[in-house]
Design a protein around this motif. Structure first.
Motif, PDB file in Angstrom:
ATOM      1  N   HIS A  11     -15.461 -18.403  -4.235  1.00 48.14           N
ATOM      2  CA  HIS A  11     -14.372 -19.382  -4.301  1.00 48.14           C
ATOM      3  C   HIS A  11     -14.896 -20.809  -4.239  1.00 48.14           C
ATOM      4  CE1 HIS A  11     -10.780 -17.059  -4.865  1.00 48.14           C
ATOM      5  NE2 HIS A  11     -11.373 -16.107  -4.169  1.00 48.14           N
ATOM      6  N   GLU A  31     -23.693 -24.764   1.624  1.00 50.42           N
ATOM      7  CA  GLU A  31     -23.606 -23.372   2.082  1.00 50.42           C
ATOM      8  C   GLU A  31     -24.567 -23.197   3.254  1.00 50.42           C
ATOM      9  OE1 GLU A  31     -22.077 -20.385   1.877  1.00 50.42           O
ATOM     10  OE2 GLU A  31     -23.658 -19.673   3.231  1.00 50.42           O
ATOM     11  N   ARG A  32     -24.019 -22.671   4.340  1.00 50.46           N
ATOM     12  CA  ARG A  32     -24.818 -22.532   5.563  1.00 50.46           C
ATOM     13  C   ARG A  32     -26.035 -21.616   5.374  1.00 50.46           C
ATOM     14  NH1 ARG A  32     -20.982 -20.861   9.905  1.00 50.46           N
ATOM     15  NH2 ARG A  32     -20.844 -19.047   8.583  1.00 50.46           N
ATOM     16  N   ALA A  89     -18.642 -12.530   2.174  1.00 56.97           N
ATOM     17  CA  ALA A  89     -17.744 -11.623   1.431  1.00 56.97           C
ATOM     18  C   ALA A  89     -18.102 -11.511  -0.052  1.00 56.97           C
ATOM     19  CB  ALA A  89     -16.296 -12.093   1.589  1.00 56.97           C
ATOM     20  N   SER A  90     -18.511 -12.626  -0.674  1.00 60.13           N
ATOM     21  CA  SER A  90     -18.730 -12.598  -2.124  1.00 60.13           C
ATOM     22  C   SER A  90     -19.964 -11.797  -2.525  1.00 60.13           C
ATOM     23  CB  SER A  90     -18.833 -14.025  -2.672  1.00 60.13           C
ATOM     24  OG  SER A  90     -17.647 -14.717  -2.393  1.00 60.13           O
ATOM     25  N   THR A  93     -18.785  -7.730  -1.604  1.00 68.07           N
ATOM     26  CA  THR A  93     -17.530  -7.239  -2.174  1.00 68.07           C
ATOM     27  C   THR A  93     -17.679  -5.995  -3.047  1.00 68.07           C
ATOM     28  OG1 THR A  93     -15.623  -7.930  -3.502  1.00 68.07           O
ATOM     29  CG2 THR A  93     -17.768  -8.776  -4.194  1.00 68.07           C
ATOM     30  N   ALA A  94     -16.585  -5.254  -3.174  1.00 69.56           N
ATOM     31  CA  ALA A  94     -16.540  -4.130  -4.117  1.00 69.56           C
ATOM     32  C   ALA A  94     -16.265  -4.622  -5.533  1.00 69.56           C
ATOM     33  CB  ALA A  94     -15.466  -3.136  -3.691  1.00 69.56           C
ATOM     34  N   GLY A 141     -13.612  -5.244  -7.237  1.00 68.73           N
ATOM     35  CA  GLY A 141     -12.503  -4.713  -8.028  1.00 68.73           C
ATOM     36  C   GLY A 141     -11.674  -5.867  -8.574  1.00 68.73           C
ATOM     37  N   VAL A 180     -22.086 -27.197   7.871  1.00 69.94           N
ATOM     38  CA  VAL A 180     -21.193 -28.286   8.301  1.00 69.94           C
ATOM     39  C   VAL A 180     -20.903 -28.115   9.787  1.00 69.94           C
ATOM     40  CG1 VAL A 180     -18.861 -29.227   8.080  1.00 69.94           C
ATOM     41  CG2 VAL A 180     -20.181 -28.607   6.037  1.00 69.94           C
ATOM     42  N   GLU A 182     -14.871 -11.273   6.318  1.00 70.26           N
ATOM     43  CA  GLU A 182     -13.926 -12.089   5.548  1.00 70.26           C
ATOM     44  C   GLU A 182     -12.706 -12.446   6.376  1.00 70.26           C
ATOM     45  OE1 GLU A 182     -12.189 -10.248   1.743  1.00 70.26           O
ATOM     46  OE2 GLU A 182     -11.716 -12.351   1.843  1.00 70.26           O
ATOM     47  N   GLY A 242      -9.733 -11.139  -2.604  1.00 67.82           N
ATOM     48  CA  GLY A 242      -9.899 -12.445  -3.251  1.00 67.82           C
ATOM     49  C   GLY A 242     -10.814 -12.475  -4.458  1.00 67.82           C
ATOM     50  N   PHE A 243     -11.579 -11.411  -4.686  1.00 61.39           N
ATOM     51  CA  PHE A 243     -12.527 -11.451  -5.808  1.00 61.39           C
ATOM     52  C   PHE A 243     -11.782 -11.646  -7.130  1.00 61.39           C
ATOM     53  CE2 PHE A 243     -15.101  -9.497  -9.128  1.00 61.39           C
ATOM     54  CZ  PHE A 243     -16.331 -10.097  -8.920  1.00 61.39           C
ATOM     55  N   GLN A 244     -10.705 -10.903  -7.298  1.00 60.98           N
ATOM     56  CA  GLN A 244      -9.972 -10.988  -8.579  1.00 60.98           C
ATOM     57  C   GLN A 244      -9.430 -12.395  -8.821  1.00 60.98           C
ATOM     58  OE1 GLN A 244      -6.408 -11.219  -9.230  1.00 60.98           O
ATOM     59  NE2 GLN A 244      -6.513 -10.667 -11.409  1.00 60.98           N
TER      60      GLN A 244
HETATM   61  C1  LIG Z   1     -16.556  -5.008   1.565  1.00 55.91           C
HETATM   62  C2  LIG Z   1     -15.608  -5.866   0.788  1.00 55.91           C
HETATM   63  C3  LIG Z   1     -14.991  -5.351  -0.350  1.00 55.91           C
HETATM   64  C4  LIG Z   1     -14.124  -6.156  -1.098  1.00 55.91           C
HETATM   65  N1  LIG Z   1     -13.576  -5.659  -2.247  1.00 55.91           N
HETATM   66  C5  LIG Z   1     -12.783  -6.440  -3.023  1.00 55.91           C
HETATM   67  C6  LIG Z   1     -12.283  -5.979  -4.263  1.00 55.91           C
HETATM   68  O1  LIG Z   1     -12.566  -4.846  -4.677  1.00 55.91           O
HETATM   69  N2  LIG Z   1     -11.483  -6.806  -5.003  1.00 55.91           N
HETATM   70  C7  LIG Z   1     -11.147  -8.058  -4.564  1.00 55.91           C
HETATM   71  O2  LIG Z   1     -10.406  -8.766  -5.260  1.00 55.91           O
HETATM   72  N3  LIG Z   1     -11.652  -8.549  -3.395  1.00 55.91           N
HETATM   73  C8  LIG Z   1     -12.451  -7.770  -2.635  1.00 55.91           C
HETATM   74  N4  LIG Z   1     -12.963  -8.253  -1.461  1.00 55.91           N
HETATM   75  C9  LIG Z   1     -12.607  -9.595  -1.050  1.00 55.91           C
HETATM   76  C10 LIG Z   1     -13.441 -10.652  -1.763  1.00 55.91           C
HETATM   77  O3  LIG Z   1     -14.779 -10.249  -1.854  1.00 55.91           O
HETATM   78  C11 LIG Z   1     -13.309 -11.958  -1.009  1.00 55.91           C
HETATM   79  O4  LIG Z   1     -11.938 -12.290  -0.927  1.00 55.91           O
HETATM   80  C12 LIG Z   1     -14.038 -13.120  -1.653  1.00 55.91           C
HETATM   81  O5  LIG Z   1     -15.381 -12.782  -1.938  1.00 55.91           O
HETATM   82  C13 LIG Z   1     -13.973 -14.333  -0.726  1.00 55.91           C
HETATM   83  O6  LIG Z   1     -14.813 -15.332  -1.245  1.00 55.91           O
HETATM   84  P1  LIG Z   1     -14.978 -16.693  -0.453  1.00 55.91           P
HETATM   85  O7  LIG Z   1     -15.794 -17.558  -1.309  1.00 55.91           O
HETATM   86  O8  LIG Z   1     -13.634 -17.171  -0.028  1.00 55.91           O
HETATM   87  O9  LIG Z   1     -15.717 -16.282   0.916  1.00 55.91           O
HETATM   88  P2  LIG Z   1     -17.265 -16.000   1.223  1.00 55.91           P
HETATM   89  O10 LIG Z   1     -17.914 -15.304   0.093  1.00 55.91           O
HETATM   90  O11 LIG Z   1     -17.335 -15.362   2.565  1.00 55.91           O
HETATM   91  O12 LIG Z   1     -17.892 -17.456   1.279  1.00 55.91           O
HETATM   92  C14 LIG Z   1     -17.674 -18.350   2.337  1.00 55.91           C
HETATM   93  C15 LIG Z   1     -19.001 -19.033   2.603  1.00 55.91           C
HETATM   94  O13 LIG Z   1     -18.782 -20.151   3.479  1.00 55.91           O
HETATM   95  C16 LIG Z   1     -19.969 -20.328   4.217  1.00 55.91           C
HETATM   96  N5  LIG Z   1     -19.674 -21.152   5.386  1.00 55.91           N
HETATM   97  C17 LIG Z   1     -18.858 -20.857   6.405  1.00 55.91           C
HETATM   98  N6  LIG Z   1     -18.823 -21.866   7.302  1.00 55.91           N
HETATM   99  C18 LIG Z   1     -19.653 -22.817   6.833  1.00 55.91           C
HETATM  100  C19 LIG Z   1     -20.055 -24.101   7.332  1.00 55.91           C
HETATM  101  N7  LIG Z   1     -19.601 -24.581   8.496  1.00 55.91           N
HETATM  102  N8  LIG Z   1     -20.947 -24.842   6.599  1.00 55.91           N
HETATM  103  C20 LIG Z   1     -21.416 -24.352   5.408  1.00 55.91           C
HETATM  104  N9  LIG Z   1     -21.065 -23.156   4.903  1.00 55.91           N
HETATM  105  C21 LIG Z   1     -20.193 -22.388   5.608  1.00 55.91           C
HETATM  106  C22 LIG Z   1     -20.385 -18.900   4.581  1.00 55.91           C
HETATM  107  O14 LIG Z   1     -21.753 -18.816   4.909  1.00 55.91           O
HETATM  108  C23 LIG Z   1     -20.004 -18.135   3.307  1.00 55.91           C
HETATM  109  O15 LIG Z   1     -21.128 -17.915   2.444  1.00 55.91           O
HETATM  110  C24 LIG Z   1     -13.832  -7.482  -0.680  1.00 55.91           C
HETATM  111  C25 LIG Z   1     -14.447  -7.991   0.474  1.00 55.91           C
HETATM  112  C26 LIG Z   1     -15.341  -7.203   1.187  1.00 55.91           C
HETATM  113  C27 LIG Z   1     -16.017  -7.780   2.396  1.00 55.91           C
END
Ligand SMILES: Cc1cc2nc3c(=O)[nH]c(=O)nc-3n(C[C@H](O)[C@H](O)[C@H](O)COP(=O)(O)OP(=O)(O)OC[C@H]3O[C@@H](n4cnc5c(N)ncnc54)[C@H](O)[C@@H]3O)c2cc1C
Length: 375
Positions: free
Chosen positions: A15, A34-35, A42-43, A46-47, A49, A173, A307, A336-338
């Motif tokens: 995201h 990115e920390r 999560a990204s 993730t699975a 889907g 941050v 997540e 959230g992946f989709q």
């Molecule tokens: C096992 C699993 C299976 C899933 N399967 C699906 C699926 O099949 N389909 C689907 O649609 N979704 C799925 N999801 C959900 C989807 O993967 C997540 O919703 C999505 O990846 C979220 O992305 P993000 O960028 O919001 O979060 P993240 O990928 O968690 O990224 C947030 C980032 O912020 C960084 N961060 C945090 N605090 C700080 C700070 N203070 N300073 C700097 N950096 C910081 C973290 O290190 C992290 O890398 C799944 C999730 C999991 C865990």
């Protein structure tokens, strides 16, 4: 080229990358911090889907648009995300479960949506011949599918960098302060002054929100996954089951990828998650019940990804009501992946145009903040 940033994206998950990409293409000078490393949480866990099926009505408009974007994702990001649209099915094993699917379908039709369809046993077994014949029916979204999370991360990273985004990994941050028209973001590397911040910090986004004065309560999920050894081609669609903790698919490499939301545990202070094997066995059992023909197969890897989870399991997407220039995009609660392609475009709308035509009415941060104040 080296203009100081006017926009800071916090979080290098998909995201954060999608928001950064869209903002840079819209003319902003973007730095992403990115920390750890991109896709650490999560990204990368993730699975992957890509599902419109069974979405909450508040998410359906943006989820359908995101699906249109996934269909041309290679053109959007200029790289392969491993996306394939072989459908997603939600299977009913018993007649009582079929009634649930019928109610869902009726609600979708009343709301004017046609992307979900009810199919009987014959069509179900035609689509997934390996499925146990005791299954009665399924809801199907034929255009849904899945992608490869690591290819997706690489494609979004390359596209963001090509658009001019500066990516700082290993940069955390720690605090945010208001100084005049700017936010001064104190990171582990240096202070960064910007008028616009995008909070895409995943499970830690509630803490980032608190740094600018927004109190948004967040829970945490630690969804677990199983990957098996490679087996011969078995199925193409993604299969989930009514009332069972199962999401089941086969990767392009032939491994079986089994999830479904079974929970391990997570500690957001240490950023560590732990697999609960007793719980995970329920997923393996469900997979065996639904696909008995597979027989014994070795598990090669299990994990749990961290997540954020909101009270209503819907994401938080919108401008901060209190902190000018701060935009939130987090809380995807396991799905959230989709939404990655469309939410990046929405964030760019909000930052650059001050609003969006996309329907995000049910996703505003205020809904969770007000709920807390009222409690
Ligand atoms: C096992 C699993 C299976 C899933 N399967 C699906 C699926 O099949 N389909 C689907 O649609 N979704 C799925 N999801 C959900 C989807 O993967 C997540 O919703 C999505 O990846 C979220 O992305 P993000 O960028 O919001 O979060 P993240 O990928 O968690 O990224 C947030 C980032 O912020 C960084 N961060 C945090 N605090 C700080 C700070 N203070 N300073 C700097 N950096 C910081 C973290 O290190 C992290 O890398 C799944 C999730 C999991 C865990």
């Amino acid at each position: 080229m080296n203009a100081p940033p006017d926009t800071l994206v916090i979080g290098g998950g998909l995201h954060g990358l999608s928001a950064a990409l869209n903002l840079a293409r819209a003319g902003r000078h973007v730095t992403l911090v990115e920390r750890s490393w991109l896709g650490r949480h999560a990204s990368g866990a993730t699975a992957a889907g890509v599902r419109t099926l069974n979405r909450d009505p508040a998410e359906i408009p943006i989820s359908l648009e995101s699906m249109e974007m996934w269909r041309r994702i290679e053109r959007i990001v200029g790289g392969d995300c491993g996306f394939h649209a072989d459908g997603q099915l939600n299977v009913a094993e018993r007649q009582g479960d079929v009634a649930k699917l019928e109610r869902r379908l009726a609600a979708m039709r009343r709301a004017g949506y046609t992307h979900e369809e009810l199919i009987g046993r014959d069509e179900l077994l035609r689509l997934v011949p390996a499925l146990s014949p005791h299954c009665a029916a399924a809801l199907v979204a034929r255009n849904d599918g899945a992608a490869d999370p690591h290819k997706t991360l690489t494609a979004f990273r390359r596209a963001a960098e090509a658009a001019g985004v500066a990516i700082l990994e290993g940069t955390s941050v720690r605090a945010v302060e208001r100084k005049g028209e700017n936010w001064v973001v104190r990171t582990s590397a240096r202070d960064i002054a910007v008028p616009v911040i995008v909070n895409a910090a995943g499970a830690w986004a509630g803490r980032v929100a608190a740094m600018v004065g927004d109190d948004i309560p967040l829970g945490v999920k630690a969804s677990m996954m199983i990957v098996t050894e490679r087996i011969a081609p078995l199925l193409k669609p993604v299969v989930s089951v009514v009332g069972r903790p199962l999401s089941f698919k086969q990767s392009g490499q032939g491994t079986l990828v089994i999830g479904g939301g079974l929970q391990g545990s997570a500690d957001i202070d240490t950023q560590r998650s732990t697999v609960n094997f007793r719980e995970l066995a329920k997923g393996a059992r469900a997979a065996h019940d639904l696909f008995p023909a597979i027989g014994p197969v070795r598990i090669v890897r299990t994990w749990a990804g961290i997540e954020a989870k909101t009270d209503d399991l819907l994401p938080v997407i919108g401008a901060s009501p209190n902190a000018p220039g701060v935009f939130h995009a987090f809380g995807y609660s396991g799905h959230g992946f989709q939404l990655v392609p469309v939410v990046g475009a929405i964030v760019a709308d909000l930052v650059v145009r001050g609003g969006t035509n996309r329907n995000i009415a049910g996703l505003a941060p205020e809904r969770l903040m007000n709920r807390q104040e009222a409690a």
